[in-house]
Write a protein that holds these residues in place. Structure first.
Motif, PDB file in Angstrom:
ATOM      1  N   ARG A 126       0.800  -1.219   0.000  1.00  8.35           N
ATOM      2  CA  ARG A 126       0.000   0.000   0.000  1.00  8.35           C
ATOM      3  C   ARG A 126       0.833   1.270   0.000  1.00  8.35           C
ATOM      4  O   ARG A 126       0.412   2.289  -0.540  1.00  8.35           O
ATOM      5  CB  ARG A 126      -0.931  -0.004   1.212  1.00  8.35           C
ATOM      6  N   SER A 127       2.024   1.213   0.592  1.00 11.28           N
ATOM      7  CA  SER A 127       2.778   2.465   0.754  1.00 11.28           C
ATOM      8  C   SER A 127       4.125   2.484   0.061  1.00 11.28           C
ATOM      9  O   SER A 127       4.787   3.519   0.055  1.00 11.28           O
ATOM     10  CB  SER A 127       2.985   2.738   2.248  1.00 11.28           C
ATOM     11  N   HIS A 128       4.554   1.373  -0.512  1.00 13.65           N
ATOM     12  CA  HIS A 128       5.865   1.341  -1.154  1.00 13.65           C
ATOM     13  C   HIS A 128       5.764   0.864  -2.598  1.00 13.65           C
ATOM     14  O   HIS A 128       6.441  -0.053  -3.027  1.00 13.65           O
ATOM     15  CB  HIS A 128       6.841   0.449  -0.364  1.00 13.65           C
ATOM     16  N   GLN A 129       4.860   1.491  -3.337  1.00 13.84           N
ATOM     17  CA  GLN A 129       4.742   1.290  -4.777  1.00 13.84           C
ATOM     18  C   GLN A 129       4.463  -0.155  -5.166  1.00 13.84           C
ATOM     19  O   GLN A 129       5.150  -0.750  -5.999  1.00 13.84           O
ATOM     20  CB  GLN A 129       6.010   1.785  -5.487  1.00 13.84           C
ATOM     21  N   GLY A 130       3.430  -0.725  -4.551  1.00 12.65           N
ATOM     22  CA  GLY A 130       2.992  -2.051  -4.969  1.00 12.65           C
ATOM     23  C   GLY A 130       2.415  -1.995  -6.370  1.00 12.65           C
ATOM     24  O   GLY A 130       2.071  -0.922  -6.873  1.00 12.65           O
ATOM     25  N   PRO A 131       2.304  -3.131  -7.050  1.00 18.39           N
ATOM     26  CA  PRO A 131       1.805  -3.161  -8.423  1.00 18.39           C
ATOM     27  C   PRO A 131       0.410  -2.553  -8.542  1.00 18.39           C
ATOM     28  O   PRO A 131      -0.441  -2.762  -7.677  1.00 18.39           O
ATOM     29  CB  PRO A 131       1.782  -4.656  -8.757  1.00 18.39           C
ATOM     30  N   CYS A 132       0.190  -1.813  -9.595  1.00 17.59           N
ATOM     31  CA  CYS A 132      -1.117  -1.178  -9.833  1.00 17.59           C
ATOM     32  C   CYS A 132      -1.989  -2.077 -10.717  1.00 17.59           C
ATOM     33  O   CYS A 132      -1.487  -2.927 -11.447  1.00 17.59           O
ATOM     34  CB  CYS A 132      -0.937   0.175 -10.516  1.00 17.59           C
ATOM     35  N   HIS A 133      -3.272  -1.861 -10.630  1.00 14.04           N
ATOM     36  CA  HIS A 133      -4.247  -2.500 -11.524  1.00 14.04           C
ATOM     37  C   HIS A 133      -4.254  -4.025 -11.430  1.00 14.04           C
ATOM     38  O   HIS A 133      -4.558  -4.706 -12.408  1.00 14.04           O
ATOM     39  CB  HIS A 133      -4.005  -2.072 -12.980  1.00 14.04           C
ATOM     40  N   VAL A 134      -3.916  -4.560 -10.285  1.00 14.10           N
ATOM     41  CA  VAL A 134      -3.981  -6.012 -10.094  1.00 14.10           C
ATOM     42  C   VAL A 134      -5.437  -6.426  -9.938  1.00 14.10           C
ATOM     43  O   VAL A 134      -6.192  -5.816  -9.186  1.00 14.10           O
ATOM     44  CB  VAL A 134      -3.165  -6.437  -8.857  1.00 14.10           C
ATOM     45  N   GLN A 135      -5.827  -7.480 -10.654  1.00 15.69           N
ATOM     46  CA  GLN A 135      -7.218  -7.943 -10.607  1.00 15.69           C
ATOM     47  C   GLN A 135      -7.398  -9.244  -9.833  1.00 15.69           C
ATOM     48  O   GLN A 135      -8.525  -9.607  -9.493  1.00 15.69           O
ATOM     49  CB  GLN A 135      -7.738  -8.130 -12.037  1.00 15.69           C
ATOM     50  N   ALA A 136      -6.307  -9.948  -9.570  1.00 14.16           N
ATOM     51  CA  ALA A 136      -6.407 -11.216  -8.839  1.00 14.16           C
ATOM     52  C   ALA A 136      -5.025 -11.632  -8.360  1.00 14.16           C
ATOM     53  O   ALA A 136      -4.007 -11.207  -8.906  1.00 14.16           O
ATOM     54  CB  ALA A 136      -6.999 -12.309  -9.722  1.00 14.16           C
ATOM     55  N   ILE A 137      -5.015 -12.466  -7.321  1.00 14.24           N
ATOM     56  CA  ILE A 137      -3.779 -13.074  -6.815  1.00 14.24           C
ATOM     57  C   ILE A 137      -3.816 -14.562  -7.148  1.00 14.24           C
ATOM     58  O   ILE A 137      -4.859 -15.214  -7.031  1.00 14.24           O
ATOM     59  CB  ILE A 137      -3.647 -12.872  -5.296  1.00 14.24           C
ATOM     60  N   VAL A 138      -2.675 -15.093  -7.583  1.00 18.41           N
ATOM     61  CA  VAL A 138      -2.566 -16.516  -7.897  1.00 18.41           C
ATOM     62  C   VAL A 138      -1.439 -17.112  -7.060  1.00 18.41           C
ATOM     63  O   VAL A 138      -0.338 -16.567  -7.018  1.00 18.41           O
ATOM     64  CB  VAL A 138      -2.282 -16.760  -9.392  1.00 18.41           C
ATOM     65  N   THR A 139      -1.724 -18.215  -6.387  1.00 19.19           N
ATOM     66  CA  THR A 139      -0.697 -18.924  -5.621  1.00 19.19           C
ATOM     67  C   THR A 139      -0.501 -20.318  -6.203  1.00 19.19           C
ATOM     68  O   THR A 139      -1.397 -20.864  -6.848  1.00 19.19           O
ATOM     69  CB  THR A 139      -1.076 -19.066  -4.137  1.00 19.19           C
ATOM     70  N   ALA A 140       0.671 -20.874  -5.977  1.00 19.79           N
ATOM     71  CA  ALA A 140       0.975 -22.236  -6.415  1.00 19.79           C
ATOM     72  C   ALA A 140       0.944 -23.156  -5.212  1.00 19.79           C
ATOM     73  O   ALA A 140       1.693 -22.966  -4.253  1.00 19.79           O
ATOM     74  CB  ALA A 140       2.344 -22.279  -7.092  1.00 19.79           C
ATOM     75  N   ASP A 141       0.084 -24.147  -5.254  1.00 15.00           N
ATOM     76  CA  ASP A 141      -0.030 -25.069  -4.126  1.00 15.00           C
ATOM     77  C   ASP A 141       1.239 -25.899  -3.953  1.00 15.00           C
ATOM     78  O   ASP A 141       1.900 -26.266  -4.931  1.00 15.00           O
ATOM     79  CB  ASP A 141      -1.186 -26.040  -4.360  1.00 15.00           C
ATOM     80  N   LEU A 142       1.546 -26.213  -2.703  1.00 18.92           N
ATOM     81  CA  LEU A 142       2.507 -27.267  -2.427  1.00 18.92           C
ATOM     82  C   LEU A 142       1.889 -28.606  -2.833  1.00 18.92           C
ATOM     83  O   LEU A 142       0.664 -28.770  -2.806  1.00 18.92           O
ATOM     84  CB  LEU A 142       2.841 -27.322  -0.936  1.00 18.92           C
ATOM     85  N   HIS A 143       2.719 -29.554  -3.195  1.00 13.85           N
ATOM     86  CA  HIS A 143       2.200 -30.898  -3.405  1.00 13.85           C
ATOM     87  C   HIS A 143       1.615 -31.382  -2.073  1.00 13.85           C
ATOM     88  O   HIS A 143       2.178 -31.109  -1.005  1.00 13.85           O
ATOM     89  CB  HIS A 143       3.330 -31.823  -3.864  1.00 13.85           C
ATOM     90  N   PRO A 144       0.457 -32.082  -2.099  1.00 16.62           N
ATOM     91  CA  PRO A 144      -0.180 -32.518  -0.844  1.00 16.62           C
ATOM     92  C   PRO A 144       0.763 -33.265   0.093  1.00 16.62           C
ATOM     93  O   PRO A 144       0.714 -33.080   1.316  1.00 16.62           O
ATOM     94  CB  PRO A 144      -1.328 -33.415  -1.323  1.00 16.62           C
TER      95      PRO A 144
END
Length: 250
Positions: A126-144
């Protein structure tokens, strides 16, 4: 007098749990120096300023480099082979207090360390120039299997809370297969290890933020980016809590 180490194992675990609970329930002290905190944050102003902020980085892969290099100049690796993602954003170096917090969170399932890292990440966004216009976050799961061994999936834990804090939808990429750990592998070996290992099963918005805990060469985030492109992501930003210093793979 009996010390904690002389107690039976269940007793030691109970004492450790009580200590963690009390630490979590007692606000007002800096998590780094135990001094007064900065408003409602779990850190003081001095410790916050002295964190290993990542202030000079390749704009594509966040490779650390001297501050004398032009900010928009890609590093040598990216000039030779541009990564699949369009840019990266990593607010910290994997050093000092940040490295300690990540190790406690990732390998010891330390919830307080995770909460502190989450607050730092949101604050930086929020205060140190985070990426603009992001529409979603994607994470990569660990293998179960690896998640069960570790006790939780640290990136998914962080992603869910980051998405909630930023009011963004969260998408999860799943693994096609179990791969050897990336720790200790060379840059080329890391890329080979995770090539086409991720898949995203639903369409994505045009601009997505990929989230990992630590970025070393960017190989994992590149593999995730490729999977996101297949589901419609047009502009991809790779993000992580921390970047390992050049030549210090973990």
């Amino acid at each position: 007098m009996r010390t904690v180490n002389s107690l039976p194992i269940m007793g030691r675990r109970l004492v450790e749990w009580l200590n963690r609970t009390l630490a979590w329930a007692m606000p007002g002290h800096c998590c780094f120096c135990l001094g007064g905190t900065l408003g409602d944050k779990p850190w003081c102003e001095r410790c916050f300023i002295e964190l290993p902020w990542h202030t000079s980085a390749c704009p594509l892969c966040s490779e650390p480099r001297p501050s004398s290099v032009l900010a928009d100049m890609p590093c040598g690796h990216c000039l030779k082979q541009r990564p699949d993602f369009d840019r990266s954003w990593v607010p910290f170096l994997y050093e000092d207090n940040i490295a300690s917090l990540i190790q406690r969170f990732k390998f010891n399932a330390d919830r307080r360390a995770g909460q502190i890292l989450l607050q730092l990440m949101v604050q930086a966004f929020r205060s140190h120039q985070g990426p603009c216009h992001v529409q979603a976050i994607v994470t990569a799961d660990l293998h179960p299997g690896r998640a069960r061994k570790r006790g939780f999936d640290q990136t998914l834990w962080l992603g869910k809370r980051m998405a909630r804090a930023l009011d963004l939808p969260l998408y999860q990429a799943t693994r096609r297969r179990l791969t050897p750990t990336q720790r200790g592998l060379s840059r080329p070996a890391r890329k080979r290890n995770v090539r086409r290992v991720y898949q995203v099963t639903s369409p994505l918005p045009a601009q997505v933020l990929l989230l990992d805990d630590v970025m070393t060469t960017g190989a994992t985030l590149e593999a995730l980016s490729s999977a996101c492109r297949e589901q419609g992501a047009a502009h991809v930003t790779a993000a992580a809590l921390a970047r390992t210093p050049a030549g210090h793979a973990i």
